[in-house]
Design a protein around this motif. Structure first.
Motif, PDB file in Angstrom:
ATOM      1  N   ALA A  60       9.254  -2.610   7.930  1.00 52.38           N
ATOM      2  CA  ALA A  60       8.251  -3.261   8.807  1.00 52.38           C
ATOM      3  C   ALA A  60       8.590  -3.513  10.240  1.00 52.38           C
ATOM      4  CB  ALA A  60       7.836  -4.542   8.111  1.00 52.38           C
ATOM      5  N   LEU A  61      10.015  -4.086  10.295  1.00 55.79           N
ATOM      6  CA  LEU A  61      10.293  -4.194  11.582  1.00 55.79           C
ATOM      7  C   LEU A  61      10.487  -2.940  12.659  1.00 55.79           C
ATOM      8  CD1 LEU A  61      13.181  -6.869  11.321  1.00 55.79           C
ATOM      9  CD2 LEU A  61      10.941  -6.960  12.604  1.00 55.79           C
ATOM     10  N   GLU A  68      -1.654  -3.951  12.851  1.00 62.81           N
ATOM     11  CA  GLU A  68      -0.319  -3.724  12.894  1.00 62.81           C
ATOM     12  C   GLU A  68       0.200  -4.810  12.090  1.00 62.81           C
ATOM     13  OE1 GLU A  68       0.264  -1.424  17.353  1.00 62.81           O
ATOM     14  OE2 GLU A  68      -0.206  -3.579  17.157  1.00 62.81           O
ATOM     15  N   ALA A  69      -0.233  -5.951  12.105  1.00 64.57           N
ATOM     16  CA  ALA A  69       0.371  -7.074  11.498  1.00 64.57           C
ATOM     17  C   ALA A  69       0.062  -6.655   9.772  1.00 64.57           C
ATOM     18  CB  ALA A  69      -0.214  -8.347  11.694  1.00 64.57           C
ATOM     19  N   GLN A 110       2.795  -6.048   7.014  1.00 66.50           N
ATOM     20  CA  GLN A 110       2.589  -6.915   5.704  1.00 66.50           C
ATOM     21  C   GLN A 110       2.596  -6.017   4.320  1.00 66.50           C
ATOM     22  OE1 GLN A 110      -0.909  -7.815   4.180  1.00 66.50           O
ATOM     23  NE2 GLN A 110      -0.659  -9.954   3.536  1.00 66.50           N
ATOM     24  N   LYS A 111       2.303  -4.768   4.399  1.00 66.83           N
ATOM     25  CA  LYS A 111       2.024  -3.712   3.381  1.00 66.83           C
ATOM     26  C   LYS A 111       3.657  -3.243   3.241  1.00 66.83           C
ATOM     27  CE  LYS A 111      -2.624  -2.660   2.910  1.00 66.83           C
ATOM     28  NZ  LYS A 111      -3.481  -2.268   4.309  1.00 66.83           N
ATOM     29  N   ALA A 112       4.312  -3.229   4.392  1.00 69.21           N
ATOM     30  CA  ALA A 112       5.646  -2.631   4.520  1.00 69.21           C
ATOM     31  C   ALA A 112       6.738  -3.575   4.017  1.00 69.21           C
ATOM     32  CB  ALA A 112       5.959  -1.909   5.817  1.00 69.21           C
ATOM     33  N   ILE A 113       6.413  -4.631   3.857  1.00 70.67           N
ATOM     34  CA  ILE A 113       7.579  -5.568   3.296  1.00 70.67           C
ATOM     35  C   ILE A 113       7.878  -5.247   1.879  1.00 70.67           C
ATOM     36  CG2 ILE A 113       8.215  -7.935   2.842  1.00 70.67           C
ATOM     37  CD1 ILE A 113       7.926  -7.527   5.687  1.00 70.67           C
TER      38      ILE A 113
END
Lengths: 151, 739
Positions: free
Chosen positions: B248-249, B294-295, B299-302
């Motif tokens: 995510a980062l 982008e947020a 969120q999905k990538a956490i």
């Protein structure tokens, strides 16, 4: 991040965005046209409907990279003074309750009336079936589309 | 209240006026305390300033009138109808009035709330008094300037005229008026003289809505604002164990990943609780980015790992538990007349039915969102919430800040239906901004919105009635519900008072699924159950359905001791009107009618649904709705509310289903959760009873009865009694449309 050249409401915008960012979020967050609403993100509710080359299109499903070179119209650009026949009809009938879905409803209705200038009630109901109104102002929406078709 | 009414202000301290530094006058009225007889006036008036008032009028020297609408606007139309009440008595032309959303004051006032269909009912007299008082002061100022008695002056559309025919506009005398004594007595208009009330006025925000202007919380922006998406536990009963945010980062636009939850837990651990805090106290992962998209992507990538802390419940769990409660003995008796046991024992026949309804998400079209900017100076909150006062108070306690430092601005709301009574998203926004010291807007995706609560709780009713010698002698209603139960005076609604032996019992299953109010709480399904049951009862008695109700309501009239909430005369009147307007019993071939009559939220409603069957699928063609809500303040808005309530009620009774599997919601967006769409909607004809009774609310009352009207019509068409919602899932037919 790539730059995309968009034509929105007869103005040009150069937008820096990820190529998969949906047009919806480019409109809302990047160029501050917030009339187009987020409802579901999967093309099921119609709140984000805009015109792309005159056709009613779900802006939550259209990636910014696909929108280049197209003629995009949002609720803010539907008419110069808020007096498009559909907008006028919406006012006469006093359609909105919460009002959130109405931009999408108006964009769907205005694109539809371009393809069918004097629709029957059942044609209106079919055309508007893809737009959810959670306040269930459906009777008024139907009446307003009918009224707009007579203008 | 048929004639004009003199209002004496024993509570004159609720009113205040003053000259504005910029010229003009402002008049305030402590609306919500004034509604409550037991509330003491503010102690020291000199300590109040104008922002302390919830409802007020501002008049400029140019005569421009601004009316501040006190209550949150969620689509129920109060931003139009409440100012109409003030404008009527102020006697200004509606077209000259500019309406603005009033501000929240968390210190002095009680009911700046959108909920329970109560805004108009509570505002009816105080808001008109506000207008009448301001008008009297303006007249007094004009009279003083002319050296005549105020009683010689008349007003029309903001122009004061004396006996000689001289005129002064409100703007001409406003500065003088502002320094006059506030009159202790004003006269309210006779309803027959109303010029604004009772005339259809369009939505005051219409031009902004149809041109897409920023109005809603989700549209709000500030310089430097970031967007936040919150990853909450996927199942009720789970909490965060650990997470990996490295992917995510690395995403473009992602600024930070943090966790929140500590403040909420500390608040709860300290023994504090607040009803508006329906939320998990698990840690949550927050992705902060430069845009909403982008947020959301972040969120999905956490990659999060969740652990189970409390049992993971399923729909099966709830069904079994609620049915067991209905068959058990763990009831609390809410009302008991006579002795139902004896009546049942002596009966010729007892009939008993169980009615069932699922959880429901609110699904406001505008998903939950809120803006927060926590700085050392103040806590600035902006967004859509039905209970701004509670929200501000909890935030002040969570962040350990003075309530005075918490400034909350209300935006227009893209629907509420009860969801925005709960301020969980406000608390999250505040906690996030407090942690990162930046202005942020928290935005839920539809999936977040639908899967993390709050929900209407799943409910079951068991209703039994005894018949003896062709009469209903006993009625016993049992409720089993998740987390909550019918509240307040609902046990005194119809048929209380109509049946000699009557009892209402409730029982409760405690769940970790967050539940709460949903448009017309409890009655939204209770009415479906009871009014379906009465249809069956009428059949059992061999009676016409209308006659059964008329007879039962006659019983109430003969029983003046009955402690009931509704008026039997008003219920009979709406029933008669609906029967007449629907052409009850005389339909075309292939059209089947069902009837339902109900009192809730202080209004009386009767509805007839006309359906046809097409390929085994019921098609609701027309609904006739008769309403008695007293004086109809804004007929245009009232019509919208009444029709919307009916269609909303049909949609949820027929189509909407929401279940759980091991704590995980089984639907998360509109492709798997069905809301009613235009092609499924009937034409709704609404008829209002005309009277001069003080008005009651309309945001909810037309919704509860319609489920039964439709079920009763389907019974006539198919011979099948539907007792479980959503009805379409229980008709053994394919749904006509999904998604």
């Amino acid at each position: 991040m790539p730059t995309f050249n968009l034509k929105i409401n007869n103005k040009s915008f150069a937008v820096e965005a990820d190529s998969d960012m949906p047009l919806l979020w480019v409109l809302r967050d990047k160029i501050n046209l917030v009339g187009t609403k987020f409802g579901c993100g999967i093309g099921q509710c119609g709140a984000c409907t805009v015109h792309v080359d005159g056709n009613a299109t779900r802006s939550c499903l259209l990636q910014v990279s696909q929108a280049e070179g197209m003629n995009i119209t949002t609720i803010e650009g539907l008419s110069e003074h808020g007096d498009h026949p559909v907008q006028q009809a919406w006012k006469v009938v006093d359609v909105p309750q919460c009002g959130y879905c109405q931009a999408g409803q108006i964009m769907t209705a205005s694109a539809f009336l371009k393809t069918n200038a004097s629709p029957s009630d059942s044609e209106i109901r079919d055309a508007m079936h893809g737009n959810i109104c959670r306040c269930a102002a459906y009777n008024s929406i139907q009446e307003a589309v009918k009224l707009a078709s007579k203008k | 209240m048929a004639a004009s009414k003199k209002m004496t202000f024993s509570r004159r301290s609720f009113l205040k006026s003053s000259a504005l530094a910029s010229g003009g006058m402002i008049i305030g009225f402590n609306l919500f305390n004034a509604c409550k007889a037991d509330v003491k006036p503010p102690v020291d008036l000199s300590q109040l300033n104008y922002n302390d008032f919830n409802a007020f009028i501002k008049i400029s020297e140019e005569g421009k009138v601004t009316i501040f609408s006190p209550n949150p606007e969620i689509g129920q139309g109060v931003k139009t109808s409440m100012p109409m009440l003030i404008a009527e008595e102020l006697d200004v032309a509606w077209k000259d009035v500019y309406v603005q959303q009033g501000k929240l004051d968390t210190e002095n006032y009680q009911r700046q709330v959108a909920g329970g269909s109560q805004s108009i009912r509570h505002g009816w007299e105080p808001l008109r008094q506000t207008g009448a008082t301001a008008k009297q002061m303006l007249v007094n100022a004009a009279a003083a300037r002319w050296g005549v008695d105020a009683s010689e002056c008349s007003v029309s559309n903001g122009v004061i005229t004396n006996a000689k025919g001289e005129t002064l506009g409100y703007g001409d005398v406003v500065t003088e008026a502002a320094i006059l004594e506030v009159p202790e007595e004003v006269t309210l208009k006779d309803p027959k003289d109303f010029k604004i009330i009772g005339k259809g006025k369009g939505n005051v925000d219409i031009d902004n809505i149809i041109t897409g202007k920023p109005l809603f919380g989700i549209d709000y922006k500030e310089e430097g604002m970031l967007y936040a998406c919150v990853l909450r536990p996927p199942a009720f009963g789970q909490v965060l164990e650990s997470f990996d945010d490295s992917v995510a980062l690395a995403l473009p636009g992602v600024v930070a990943v943090i966790t929140i939850g500590e403040k909420i837990r500390a608040y709860r651990d300290s023994g504090k609780s607040n009803w508006s805090m329906q939320m998990s106290s698990s840690d949550k992962v927050v992705v902060i980015a430069k845009s909403t998209w982008e947020a959301m992507k972040g969120q999905k990538a956490i990659k999060a790992i969740w652990k189970t802390e409390t049992p993971l419940e399923s729909t099966e769990t709830h069904d079994k538990a609620l049915l067991a409660l209905l068959d058990g003995k763990k009831f609390k008796t809410r009302r008991k007349d006579g002795n139902v046991k004896k009546a049942f024992a002596a009966a010729d026949k007892v009939i008993e039915r169980v009615y069932e309804a699922p959880f429901l998400p609110h699904n406001t079209m505008e998903p939950m969102n809120f803006f927060a900017n926590v700085t050392p100076e103040k806590v600035h909150l902006v967004g859509p919430v039905q209970t701004p006062e509670a929200a501000a108070k909890v935030v002040s306690e969570l962040l350990e800040r003075d309530l005075q430092d918490v400034h909350l601005e209300m935006t227009r709301m893209g629907g509420g239906f009860g969801r925005r009574l709960y301020g969980d998203f406000v608390y999250e926004a505040a906690e996030i901004s407090n942690a990162i010291k930046k202005p942020i807007k928290v935005v839920s995706s539809r999936e977040d919105d639908m899967t993390t609560g709050v929900y209407r709780p799943s409910t079951k009713y068991k209703i039994a009635a005894s018949i003896k010698d062709g009469k209903v002698t006993g009625y016993h209603l049992k409720e089993a519900c998740v987390n909550g139960n019918m509240y307040g005076l609902i046990p005194n609604f119809f048929p209380a008072g109509a049946i000699e032996n009557y009892q209402v019992d409730t029982a409760n299953y405690k769940s970790n699924i967050t539940t709460g109010a949903w448009r017309a709480p409890y009655t939204n399904f209770l009415a479906s159950a009871e009014q379906s049951f009465f249809d069956e009862l009428a059949e059992e008695l061999g009676m016409d359905r209308v006659q059964l109700h008329m007879d039962l309501l006659d019983n109430v009239k003969k029983n003046p001791e009955a402690n009931i909430e509704y008026s039997p005369d008003r219920l009979q009147a709406v029933l008669k009107l609906a029967v007449e307007k629907s052409n009850w019993g005389n339909t075309e071939e292939g059209v089947y009618q069902g009837l339902s009559v109900y009192y809730c939220h202080n209004s009386h409603v009767a509805e007839v649904a006309d359906i046809t069957m097409e390929n085994g699928i019921p098609n609701v063609k027309r609904v006739t709705c008769a309403v008695d809500c007293g004086i109809v303040v804004n007929p245009l808005g009232a019509m919208n509310q009444a029709k919307g309530g009916v269609i909303d009620g049909i949609g949820h009774a027929l189509y909407s289903d929401f279940g759980f599997n091991n704590g995980v919601p089984q639907s998360n967006n509109f492709n798997t959760y069905q809301l009613i769409r235009m092609g499924q909607t009937p034409k709704v004809d609404v008829h209002f009873i005309e009277n001069n009774i003080d008005p009651t609310g309309l945001g909810e009352p037309t919704l509860p009865p319609i489920g039964a009207a439709v079920a009763n019509a389907i019974y006539k068409a198919t011979g099948k009694r539907l007792t479980k919602q959503p009805y379409m899932s229980n008709m053994n037919v394919e749904n006509s449309v999904v998604g």
